[in-house]
Design an enzyme around this catalytic site. Structure first.
Site, PDB file in Angstrom:
ATOM      1  N   ARG A 306      56.322  -5.943  23.791  1.00 40.93           N
ATOM      2  CA  ARG A 306      58.323  -5.485  23.373  1.00 40.93           C
ATOM      3  C   ARG A 306      59.037  -6.787  23.809  1.00 40.93           C
ATOM      4  O   ARG A 306      60.156  -7.685  22.945  1.00 40.93           O
ATOM      5  CB  ARG A 306      58.887  -4.228  23.657  1.00 40.93           C
ATOM      6  CG  ARG A 306      59.799  -3.718  23.463  1.00 40.93           C
ATOM      7  CD  ARG A 306      60.165  -2.181  23.934  1.00 40.93           C
ATOM      8  NE  ARG A 306      60.070  -2.613  24.867  1.00 40.93           N
ATOM      9  CZ  ARG A 306      60.048  -1.312  26.257  1.00 40.93           C
ATOM     10  NH1 ARG A 306      59.662  -0.349  25.705  1.00 40.93           N
ATOM     11  NH2 ARG A 306      59.663  -1.718  27.273  1.00 40.93           N
ATOM     12  N   ASP A 343      44.218  -1.157  11.097  1.00 40.47           N
ATOM     13  CA  ASP A 343      42.848  -1.042  11.260  1.00 40.47           C
ATOM     14  C   ASP A 343      42.505   0.410   9.960  1.00 40.47           C
ATOM     15  O   ASP A 343      42.611   0.193   9.473  1.00 40.47           O
ATOM     16  CB  ASP A 343      43.775   0.079  12.555  1.00 40.47           C
ATOM     17  CG  ASP A 343      42.401   0.891  13.389  1.00 40.47           C
ATOM     18  OD1 ASP A 343      43.264   0.290  14.689  1.00 40.47           O
ATOM     19  OD2 ASP A 343      41.509   1.138  13.131  1.00 40.47           O
ATOM     20  N   SER A 344      40.996  -0.017  11.101  1.00 35.98           N
ATOM     21  CA  SER A 344      40.009   0.378   9.689  1.00 35.98           C
ATOM     22  C   SER A 344      40.160   1.595   9.987  1.00 35.98           C
ATOM     23  O   SER A 344      38.732   1.945   9.320  1.00 35.98           O
ATOM     24  CB  SER A 344      38.636  -0.519   9.687  1.00 35.98           C
ATOM     25  OG  SER A 344      38.104  -0.226  11.802  1.00 35.98           O
ATOM     26  N   ALA A 374      40.075  -6.286   9.847  1.00 38.03           N
ATOM     27  CA  ALA A 374      41.007  -7.501  10.336  1.00 38.03           C
ATOM     28  C   ALA A 374      40.672  -8.448   9.897  1.00 38.03           C
ATOM     29  O   ALA A 374      41.789  -8.993   8.989  1.00 38.03           O
ATOM     30  CB  ALA A 374      40.763  -7.019  11.180  1.00 38.03           C
ATOM     31  N   ASP A 394      44.104  -7.107  19.340  1.00 37.05           N
ATOM     32  CA  ASP A 394      43.898  -6.036  20.159  1.00 37.05           C
ATOM     33  C   ASP A 394      42.213  -5.602  19.474  1.00 37.05           C
ATOM     34  O   ASP A 394      42.372  -4.034  19.574  1.00 37.05           O
ATOM     35  CB  ASP A 394      44.612  -5.287  20.579  1.00 37.05           C
ATOM     36  CG  ASP A 394      43.905  -4.444  21.328  1.00 37.05           C
ATOM     37  OD1 ASP A 394      43.202  -4.830  22.930  1.00 37.05           O
ATOM     38  OD2 ASP A 394      44.624  -3.079  22.149  1.00 37.05           O
ATOM     39  N   CYS A 434      38.690  -7.189  24.864  1.00 36.54           N
ATOM     40  CA  CYS A 434      38.842  -6.068  26.434  1.00 36.54           C
ATOM     41  C   CYS A 434      36.391  -5.654  26.795  1.00 36.54           C
ATOM     42  O   CYS A 434      36.674  -5.620  27.710  1.00 36.54           O
ATOM     43  CB  CYS A 434      38.172  -4.605  26.156  1.00 36.54           C
ATOM     44  SG  CYS A 434      37.980  -4.383  24.453  1.00 36.54           S
TER      45      CYS A 434
HETATM   46  N1  SAH Z   1      45.433  -1.613  20.503  1.00 36.84           N
HETATM   47  C1  SAH Z   1      44.863  -0.596  20.200  1.00 36.84           C
HETATM   48  C2  SAH Z   1      43.310  -0.363  20.457  1.00 36.84           C
HETATM   49  C3  SAH Z   1      42.856  -0.833  20.518  1.00 36.84           C
HETATM   50  S1  SAH Z   1      41.305  -0.652  20.571  1.00 36.84           S
HETATM   51  C4  SAH Z   1      45.875   0.435  21.447  1.00 36.84           C
HETATM   52  O1  SAH Z   1      46.506  -0.512  22.304  1.00 36.84           O
HETATM   53  O2  SAH Z   1      45.649   1.205  21.713  1.00 36.84           O
HETATM   54  C5  SAH Z   1      40.725  -1.351  18.885  1.00 36.84           C
HETATM   55  C6  SAH Z   1      40.289  -0.884  17.243  1.00 36.84           C
HETATM   56  O3  SAH Z   1      40.240  -1.428  16.337  1.00 36.84           O
HETATM   57  C7  SAH Z   1      40.463   1.011  17.365  1.00 36.84           C
HETATM   58  O4  SAH Z   1      41.578   1.642  16.721  1.00 36.84           O
HETATM   59  C8  SAH Z   1      39.243   0.454  16.146  1.00 36.84           C
HETATM   60  O5  SAH Z   1      39.814   1.251  14.771  1.00 36.84           O
HETATM   61  C9  SAH Z   1      39.620  -0.923  15.516  1.00 36.84           C
HETATM   62  N2  SAH Z   1      38.393  -1.809  14.446  1.00 36.84           N
HETATM   63  C10 SAH Z   1      37.419  -2.497  14.944  1.00 36.84           C
HETATM   64  N3  SAH Z   1      37.280  -2.575  13.636  1.00 36.84           N
HETATM   65  C11 SAH Z   1      38.177  -3.277  13.156  1.00 36.84           C
HETATM   66  C12 SAH Z   1      37.649  -4.072  12.150  1.00 36.84           C
HETATM   67  N4  SAH Z   1      36.935  -5.061  11.862  1.00 36.84           N
HETATM   68  N5  SAH Z   1      39.188  -3.830  11.494  1.00 36.84           N
HETATM   69  C13 SAH Z   1      40.754  -3.105  11.737  1.00 36.84           C
HETATM   70  N6  SAH Z   1      40.130  -2.819  12.636  1.00 36.84           N
HETATM   71  C14 SAH Z   1      39.225  -2.584  13.777  1.00 36.84           C
END
Ligand code: SAH
Length: 490
Positions: A306, A343-344, A374, A394, A434
């Site tokens: 931010r 998100d998926s 994504a 992320d 991560c």
């Molecule tokens: N940025 C978030 C944490 C992300 S964890 C935070 O700060 O709270 C990773 C996320 O990616 C999860 O919510 C999972 O549902 C999503 N995810 C996993 N594979 C994915 C894909 N192929 N496309 C979109 N989202 C995905």
């Protein structure tokens, strides 16, 4: 504001306009090979198996008197486990333990003495192949990580429980200065990083969530000790145990009781609450979501994203890729005009929407949530010429093992390449990994390579890690897993 709605085909999707709420998308089943999720058990494999000599040099015994091999005449008798249980580990594992590492892998055990295999002990002494005591470890019969050291001394259960209590108290004392009305959620105990392997404790507002992730912790005595300390230190309204399904399988853990471990007021709802991160309000439900409920490790990176967006003037359209329940998106929504979270997991987006509603007064942006893969949607949008001022990436841990690193790097490169293509000059890219197995240099190289491919220059503004309630212990490389690069895209 759009809630996740019925899916429709992705191919002709456009990114949302500020004035036009986006329709959520169907999930695209096929990922590029690079996006393949890693196999479950791999994270428990010995990450040093292939790289031990290159990556983790043995300690120089000449320079540490206490670690010098004993002279021959002092050679102790073979290990004195007597009729009890114990483990002898090979030279490699002994060297690692002496240099501060806490795990012993199955492949490094030379002898396991287990008088009653039907009732394996929670704790056992560990010695090197000459029988010199290295300490006491939690024993996990079914895991690749068979031993997790809890002490350099010989220790029985009567000594272990007070040690557990005092380490948990210390871990909480380290977190207390981080807690306030604006930040009433944090990781109170982070397993090995707090000298309590397998124990994760998270605080969400007035709830405390306990995870016992090692077989040796799976006992009423450990639960009662944790509950006593947590009540004395924090007076929570409830303490709940939340299993991690993957660890439960790997460790052979018992099914946790559906009943709370502790509840102050038996009439009040115990599983749900609200918590604050950086002054924003988030919903918490102990029975749903990923991890223990939220990604608390990103708290300080939310604020950084931010603040950098504001500093760079990247306050138009923002995109939060893999947004889960909206952590980055809601922080960006405090300074940007329009924010889209992808998100998926539809269930996560529904919570994200509720979180947005709870913070309407604090967020100025128009916010949309998109249920999509994504990889697919970033490809579609970048091909369609969509542009953004700020993008956060992320994704989940693509590399849960050393073997999966190559594929993971292809995945990171692909996401970063698409994001870089869509960023306006002067835009902000916050890109995270991560995966412990993907190091800083590898992550940076994959972003740099993506930048070359799309002819963009990126300037590194900051290298950031997890929030301070997820401390990194230098002798335990696995404690450093989260990497967050803040980049300005020219
Ligand atoms: N940025 C978030 C944490 C992300 S964890 C935070 O700060 O709270 C990773 C996320 O990616 C999860 O919510 C999972 O549902 C999503 N995810 C996993 N594979 C994915 C894909 N192929 N496309 C979109 N989202 C995905």
């Amino acid at each position: 504001m759009t809630k996740p709605r019925n899916p429709r085909p992705v191919s002709n999707q456009k990114a949302p306009e500020a004035s036009k709420p986006v329709a959520p998308f169907k999930r695209i089943p096929e990922n590029p090979p690079s996006a393949k999720r890693p196999e479950g058990r791999d994270s428990k494999r010995n990450p040093h198996a292939k790289t031990s000599s290159a990556v983790r040099p043995r300690p120089n015994l000449e320079r540490t008197g206490s670690e010098r091999p004993r002279p021959q005449q002092e050679k102790p008798p073979r290990p004195g486990f007597g009729s009890g249980s114990g483990a002898l580990v090979n030279r490699r594992a002994a060297d690692r333990l002496r240099s501060g590492y806490l795990w012993v892998y199955a492949s490094d055990i030379e002898t396991l003495s287990l008088p009653d295999a039907a009732a394996p002990p929670a704790l056992m002494p560990v010695a090197d192949s000459r029988g010199l005591l290295l300490g006491t470890a939690l024993y996990s019969p079914s895991s690749q990580i068979v031993l997790r050291m809890v002490s350099r001394e010989a220790l029985d259960e009567a000594g272990w429980l007070p040690l557990l209590a005092s380490r948990l108290r210390q871990a909480i004392a380290r977190r207390k200065p981080m807690l306030s009305d604006q930040n009433d959620a944090c990781r109170l105990c982070f397993s090995e990083a707090d000298e309590l392997p397998g124990l994760v404790v998270d605080k969400y507002g007035d709830l405390v969530i306990l995870q016992l992730l090692a077989k040796g912790l799976d006992s009423d005595a450990v639960r009662q000790t944790c509950v006593r300390v947590l009540r004395e230190e924090l007076a929570p309204s409830a303490i709940l145990e939340r299993p991690d399904p993957r660890m439960r399988e790997l460790e052979g853990l018992s099914a946790p009781s559906a009943e709370p471990l502790y509840v102050k007021n038996s009439k009040a709802a115990t599983a749900s609450t609200q918590f604050h991160l950086n002054g924003l309000l988030f919903q918490y439900d102990a029975n749903s979501g990923q991890k223990t409920g939220a990604f608390l490790d990103q708290r300080t990176n939310y604020a950084a994203a931010r603040d950098w967006a504001q500093r760079l003037g990247a306050t138009g359209r923002a995109l939060d890729v893999c947004c889960y329940q909206g952590g980055f998106a809601l922080h960006l929504a405090q300074v940007c005009r329009q924010v889209t979270g992808i998100d998926s997991s539809r269930a996560s987006l529904e919570v994200a929407e509720r979180n947005f509603e709870a913070n309407r007064g604090r967020c100025t942006a128009q916010v949309d949530w998109v249920d999509a893969d994504a990889f697919q949607i970033l490809r579609d949008w970048s091909d369609a010429g969509e542009t953004f001022d700020a993008i956060v990436l992320d994704p989940p841990a693509f590399a849960k093992s050393q073997r999966a690193v190559e594929g993971a790097l292809r995945g990171y490169k692909e996401l970063n390449l698409r994001a870089l293509k869509m960023l306006r000059p002067g835009g902000l890219l916050v890109t995270c990994s991560c995966s412990h197995h993907v190091g800083w240099a590898e992550l940076e190289a994959s972003v740099a390579s993506a930048a070359i491919d799309v002819s963009r220059r990126v300037r590194l503004l900051e290298r950031r890690g997890a929030a301070l309630d997820h401390p990194v212990v230098l002798n335990l490389p696995e404690t450093e897993y989260l990497k967050c690069l803040v980049l300005e895209v020219e």
